[in-house]
Design a protein around this motif. Structure first.
Motif, PDB file in Angstrom:
ATOM      1  N   PHE A   1      91.649  39.835  15.277  1.00 50.27           N
ATOM      2  CA  PHE A   1      91.423  38.610  16.059  1.00 50.27           C
ATOM      3  C   PHE A   1      91.148  38.959  17.528  1.00 50.27           C
ATOM      4  O   PHE A   1      90.216  38.438  18.142  1.00 50.27           O
ATOM      5  N   VAL A   2      91.970  39.834  18.073  1.00 52.42           N
ATOM      6  CA  VAL A   2      91.802  40.218  19.483  1.00 52.42           C
ATOM      7  C   VAL A   2      90.460  40.920  19.691  1.00 52.42           C
ATOM      8  O   VAL A   2      89.716  40.615  20.643  1.00 52.42           O
ATOM      9  N   LEU A   3      90.119  41.851  18.807  1.00 50.99           N
ATOM     10  CA  LEU A   3      88.876  42.600  18.969  1.00 50.99           C
ATOM     11  C   LEU A   3      87.649  41.705  18.830  1.00 50.99           C
ATOM     12  O   LEU A   3      86.678  41.843  19.589  1.00 50.99           O
ATOM     13  N   ASN A   4      87.667  40.795  17.857  1.00 51.15           N
ATOM     14  CA  ASN A   4      86.504  39.937  17.648  1.00 51.15           C
ATOM     15  C   ASN A   4      86.353  38.906  18.765  1.00 51.15           C
ATOM     16  O   ASN A   4      85.239  38.607  19.190  1.00 51.15           O
ATOM     17  N   ALA A   5      87.467  38.376  19.243  1.00 43.89           N
ATOM     18  CA  ALA A   5      87.389  37.483  20.406  1.00 43.89           C
ATOM     19  C   ALA A   5      86.939  38.275  21.627  1.00 43.89           C
ATOM     20  O   ALA A   5      86.122  37.808  22.431  1.00 43.89           O
ATOM     21  N   GLY A   6      87.462  39.499  21.740  1.00 48.52           N
ATOM     22  CA  GLY A   6      87.095  40.338  22.867  1.00 48.52           C
ATOM     23  C   GLY A   6      85.614  40.651  22.911  1.00 48.52           C
ATOM     24  O   GLY A   6      85.030  40.773  23.991  1.00 48.52           O
ATOM     25  N   GLN A   7      84.999  40.768  21.736  1.00 50.63           N
ATOM     26  CA  GLN A   7      83.563  41.056  21.705  1.00 50.63           C
ATOM     27  C   GLN A   7      82.760  40.031  22.501  1.00 50.63           C
ATOM     28  O   GLN A   7      81.790  40.355  23.182  1.00 50.63           O
ATOM     29  N   GLN A   8      83.173  38.777  22.418  1.00 43.77           N
ATOM     30  CA  GLN A   8      82.417  37.709  23.067  1.00 43.77           C
ATOM     31  C   GLN A   8      82.804  37.479  24.523  1.00 43.77           C
ATOM     32  O   GLN A   8      82.038  36.891  25.286  1.00 43.77           O
ATOM     33  N   ILE A   9      83.998  37.896  24.914  1.00 45.82           N
ATOM     34  CA  ILE A   9      84.400  37.669  26.303  1.00 45.82           C
ATOM     35  C   ILE A   9      84.188  38.911  27.168  1.00 45.82           C
ATOM     36  O   ILE A   9      84.631  38.972  28.304  1.00 45.82           O
ATOM     37  N   THR A  10      83.482  39.909  26.617  1.00 48.43           N
ATOM     38  CA  THR A  10      83.072  41.052  27.430  1.00 48.43           C
ATOM     39  C   THR A  10      82.051  40.624  28.480  1.00 48.43           C
ATOM     40  O   THR A  10      81.847  41.314  29.474  1.00 48.43           O
ATOM     41  N   GLY A  11      81.401  39.497  28.233  1.00 45.37           N
ATOM     42  CA  GLY A  11      80.301  39.045  29.081  1.00 45.37           C
ATOM     43  C   GLY A  11      78.998  38.983  28.317  1.00 45.37           C
ATOM     44  O   GLY A  11      78.049  38.313  28.717  1.00 45.37           O
TER      45      GLY A  11
ATOM     46  N   GLY B   1      78.425  37.563  25.392  1.00 41.57           N
ATOM     47  CA  GLY B   1      78.155  36.231  24.860  1.00 41.57           C
ATOM     48  C   GLY B   1      77.477  35.338  25.887  1.00 41.57           C
ATOM     49  O   GLY B   1      76.535  34.601  25.573  1.00 41.57           O
ATOM     50  N   SER B   2      77.931  35.411  27.115  1.00 43.57           N
ATOM     51  CA  SER B   2      77.340  34.596  28.187  1.00 43.57           C
ATOM     52  C   SER B   2      75.947  35.096  28.555  1.00 43.57           C
ATOM     53  O   SER B   2      75.040  34.299  28.835  1.00 43.57           O
ATOM     54  N   LEU B   3      75.749  36.411  28.549  1.00 49.47           N
ATOM     55  CA  LEU B   3      74.425  36.951  28.836  1.00 49.47           C
ATOM     56  C   LEU B   3      73.420  36.519  27.778  1.00 49.47           C
ATOM     57  O   LEU B   3      72.269  36.190  28.088  1.00 49.47           O
ATOM     58  N   ASN B   4      73.843  36.523  26.506  1.00 44.47           N
ATOM     59  CA  ASN B   4      72.940  36.115  25.437  1.00 44.47           C
ATOM     60  C   ASN B   4      72.541  34.658  25.552  1.00 44.47           C
ATOM     61  O   ASN B   4      71.402  34.286  25.282  1.00 44.47           O
ATOM     62  N   SER B   5      73.495  33.824  25.931  1.00 41.76           N
ATOM     63  CA  SER B   5      73.232  32.388  25.942  1.00 41.76           C
ATOM     64  C   SER B   5      72.630  31.887  27.252  1.00 41.76           C
ATOM     65  O   SER B   5      71.931  30.881  27.264  1.00 41.76           O
ATOM     66  N   TYR B   6      72.924  32.599  28.344  1.00 42.16           N
ATOM     67  CA  TYR B   6      72.539  32.057  29.655  1.00 42.16           C
ATOM     68  C   TYR B   6      71.842  33.073  30.553  1.00 42.16           C
ATOM     69  O   TYR B   6      71.815  32.899  31.772  1.00 42.16           O
ATOM     70  N   SER B   7      71.243  34.130  29.982  1.00 39.28           N
ATOM     71  CA  SER B   7      70.570  35.106  30.844  1.00 39.28           C
ATOM     72  C   SER B   7      69.439  34.458  31.628  1.00 39.28           C
ATOM     73  O   SER B   7      69.158  34.859  32.768  1.00 39.28           O
ATOM     74  N   THR B   8      68.798  33.454  31.041  1.00 38.93           N
ATOM     75  CA  THR B   8      67.741  32.745  31.771  1.00 38.93           C
ATOM     76  C   THR B   8      68.310  32.090  33.022  1.00 38.93           C
ATOM     77  O   THR B   8      67.738  32.197  34.115  1.00 38.93           O
ATOM     78  N   LYS B   9      69.440  31.407  32.886  1.00 38.20           N
ATOM     79  CA  LYS B   9      70.093  30.769  34.041  1.00 38.20           C
ATOM     80  C   LYS B   9      70.578  31.819  35.042  1.00 38.20           C
ATOM     81  O   LYS B   9      70.498  31.626  36.253  1.00 38.20           O
ATOM     82  N   ILE B  10      71.085  32.937  34.531  1.00 38.39           N
ATOM     83  CA  ILE B  10      71.582  34.001  35.409  1.00 38.39           C
ATOM     84  C   ILE B  10      70.440  34.585  36.243  1.00 38.39           C
ATOM     85  O   ILE B  10      70.545  34.732  37.462  1.00 38.39           O
ATOM     86  N   TYR B  11      69.330  34.905  35.571  1.00 41.97           N
ATOM     87  CA  TYR B  11      68.203  35.519  36.287  1.00 41.97           C
ATOM     88  C   TYR B  11      67.510  34.536  37.228  1.00 41.97           C
ATOM     89  O   TYR B  11      66.814  34.961  38.158  1.00 41.97           O
ATOM     90  N   GLN B  12      67.682  33.242  36.997  1.00 40.64           N
ATOM     91  CA  GLN B  12      67.112  32.264  37.924  1.00 40.64           C
ATOM     92  C   GLN B  12      67.765  32.340  39.304  1.00 40.64           C
ATOM     93  O   GLN B  12      67.211  31.839  40.278  1.00 40.64           O
ATOM     94  N   LYS B  13      68.937  32.953  39.375  1.00 47.56           N
ATOM     95  CA  LYS B  13      69.589  33.152  40.668  1.00 47.56           C
ATOM     96  C   LYS B  13      69.044  34.374  41.397  1.00 47.56           C
ATOM     97  O   LYS B  13      69.389  34.634  42.556  1.00 47.56           O
TER      98      LYS B  13
END
Length: 525
Positions: free
Chosen positions: A266-276, A278-290
């Motif tokens: 549970f910890v490892l699988n949750a950790g996979q997504q909170i490494t950053g 998950g957010s890069l995959n979903s919002y890299s467009t928003k991130i690079y717009q900055k």
């Protein structure tokens, strides 16, 4: 030179791994359409909270599908049916999203829920199928393609999106619709190939006790009859012992060994997504717009990122069975933490122009650091988490446990991705300092808590976590001498020979001597 059966083993494993293309594509498709002005206008300029909600409902669908339906479908109907069901739902959901009425963001969200539900089911069955048919000494290499195909999905999506962005005038609203509807390609291919693939021997034996189907499935992926008989016996012995325990969800909590594995996973699988990631995959467009003002440049960076993701994931193929799972997770966690720390410092401590963009050297440095982050992530917390999770559970709880662990990724993803757009808007790259700290903590968790599973047989995995050897216990229940007893009687001469490959023949000869009637079902009448 690889044998024909080994090549076939790789082929069917890659078809199953293609289920991850569905995940990679969909994780990237929503990211891509956010950069389309036509999509924004079509759905009346969704707010940051709505952007987060659209992403979250997908993960809610995946959580429900994986937690409550993925395991039972894989156990009752088989791993192939689980993968096929997921593919059908993805195709249906793709059409729902593509042809959502103008302004009806609710219909688009409904499609996101359905596609998450389908992927939740498929992503339970896929890694179980690979793990149950792959030989233990190459299981890590084959399972590394599970994460590789996530990158393939992102690769296809981002390059389709980039191509569409180059022809916006000609395509109009189809610049985003084309990106969405292209998702039906891979599930259609998987559905066409599944009927010609074998089921897994463990499922045949566990579900119906069908020895002949189990043997025929093994013959298609093992080189010799000795290997088939030896592995078939080990599976049956393990299942015999597991009957004495439980195959229901209660076994996940009753057995201290399984409970320990579940908590770590549970910890490892949750950790996979909170490494950053998950957010890069979903919002890299928003991130690079900055950092950048040109939408096409952002699309190109996303496409190049996905391309590098494939190359970086290939590192897992030669490292995961050589250096082990634990080593990769520690190195990956430390590397990702440093990348996030430096990236946040570079962006927050440098000036921004009046137009809202960074200078070219700063922009290049940020892109390089985020690509370097992917270099550390893909073979470690990307590929290795799936490998480790799919191999640590015994057959009686594997489908339920893998389903629950995989959906912990979506639980974490849902929480982080709901608040990240607002976090990014208010705090900018200061959000990355949080990810830096999380990655260092995850590396420490692995160092102190997680055991190494490299080249351990599935039926013997329990012993790593304080449990009992299912093969030995099953042999005892059936009244046959254990391997240790046989070895002791022979002076331990073959102790070093019972290994992943070289010991197959010796093990088969021993089991044949003790269990001839048991292995051959025709003698049971």
């Amino acid at each position: 030179m690889p044998t024909q059966t080994r090549v076939y083993n790789w082929y069917i494993s890659l078809v199953a791994a293609a289920c991850m293309v569905l995940y990679g594509y969909d994780a990237s498709v929503y990211n891509s359409v956010q950069g389309s002005k036509n999509w924004v206008a079509y759905f009346n300029s969704p707010s940051p909270n709505m952007i987060g909600l659209i992403n979250s409902v997908y993960t809610v669908g995946a959580i429900i599908g994986g937690f409550f339906f993925g395991g039972p479908i894989a156990d009752y109907f088989g791993r192939k049916v689980g993968m096929g069901t997921g593919c059908v739902l993805v195709i249906i959901a793709t059409f729902v999203q593509t042809f959502s009425p103008r302004g009806s963001i609710g219909t688009f969200m409904a499609g996101r829920i359905i596609i998450g539900f389908g992927q939740g089911i498929a992503l339970v069955s896929g890694p179980i199928y690979i793990g149950e048919l792959a030989p233990s000494h190459i299981r890590g290499k084959i399972m590394s393609f599970w994460q590789l195909f996530y990158s393939v999905g992102s690769f296809i999506c981002f390059w389709v999106a980039y191509a569409c962005s180059k022809h916006i005038e000609a395509l109009g609203e189809w610049d985003w619709k084309m990106t969405v509807i292209f998702q039906i390609l891979v599930p259609t291919i998987i559905l066409a190939l599944l009927p010609f693939m074998p089921g897994t021997p463990r499922w045949y034996l566990k579900k119906n006790g069908d020895i002949e189907k189990a043997r025929n499935a093994l013959r298609r992926v093992r080189d010799t009859d000795e290997e088939v008989d030896a592995e078939l016996m080990e599976i049956r012995e393990a299942l015999e012992f597991e009957k004495e325990i439980s195959s229901s969800y209660s076994a996940l909590w009753k057995d201290p060994s399984v409970r320990k594995r579940l908590m770590i996973a549970f910890v490892l699988n949750a950790g996979q997504q909170i490494t950053g990631q998950g957010s890069l995959n979903s919002y890299s467009t928003k991130i690079y717009q900055k950092v950048f003002l040109d939408p096409q440049k952002i699309m190109l960076i996303n496409a190049l990122n996905a391309t590098c993701g494939i190359i970086f994931t290939l590192n897992a193929v030669w490292t995961v069975d050589r250096f082990g799972r634990k080593f990769l997770l520690i190195v990956g966690g430390v590397g990702m933490g440093l990348c996030m720390l430096i990236c946040a410092s570079v962006e927050t401590q440098t000036p921004t122009s009046a137009s809202g963009a960074k200078s070219q050297p700063v922009s290049i440095a940020i892109v390089f650091l985020l690509f370097l982050f992917i270099f550390f992530y893909k073979p470690s917390w990307g590929a290795t988490i799936w490998i480790w999770t799919s191999e640590i559970f015994s057959t009686n709880v594997r489908a339920q446990a893998v389903g629950m662990c995989a959906q912990m990724q979506n639980v974490a993803n849902c929480i982080v991705n709901q608040f990240f757009p607002l976090f990014l808007k208010k705090c900018g790259f200061y959000a990355f300092y949080m990810f830096a700290g999380i990655n260092i903590l995850l590396a420490l968790f692995v160092y102190f808590i997680v055991p190494e599973t490299k080249q351990v047989k599935l039926e013997e995995m329990d012993t790593l976590f304080g449990g009992q050897n299912h093969i030995e216990k099953g042999a005892n229940i059936m009244g046959y001498p254990s391997r240790e007893t046989s070895m002791a009687a022979q002076g331990g001469q073959h102790g070093d020979e019972i290994s992943e490959v070289k010991g197959m023949g010796q093990q088969a000869n021993k089991t044949a001597a003790h269990h001839t009637e048991y292995v051959n079902p025709m003698r049971h009448g």
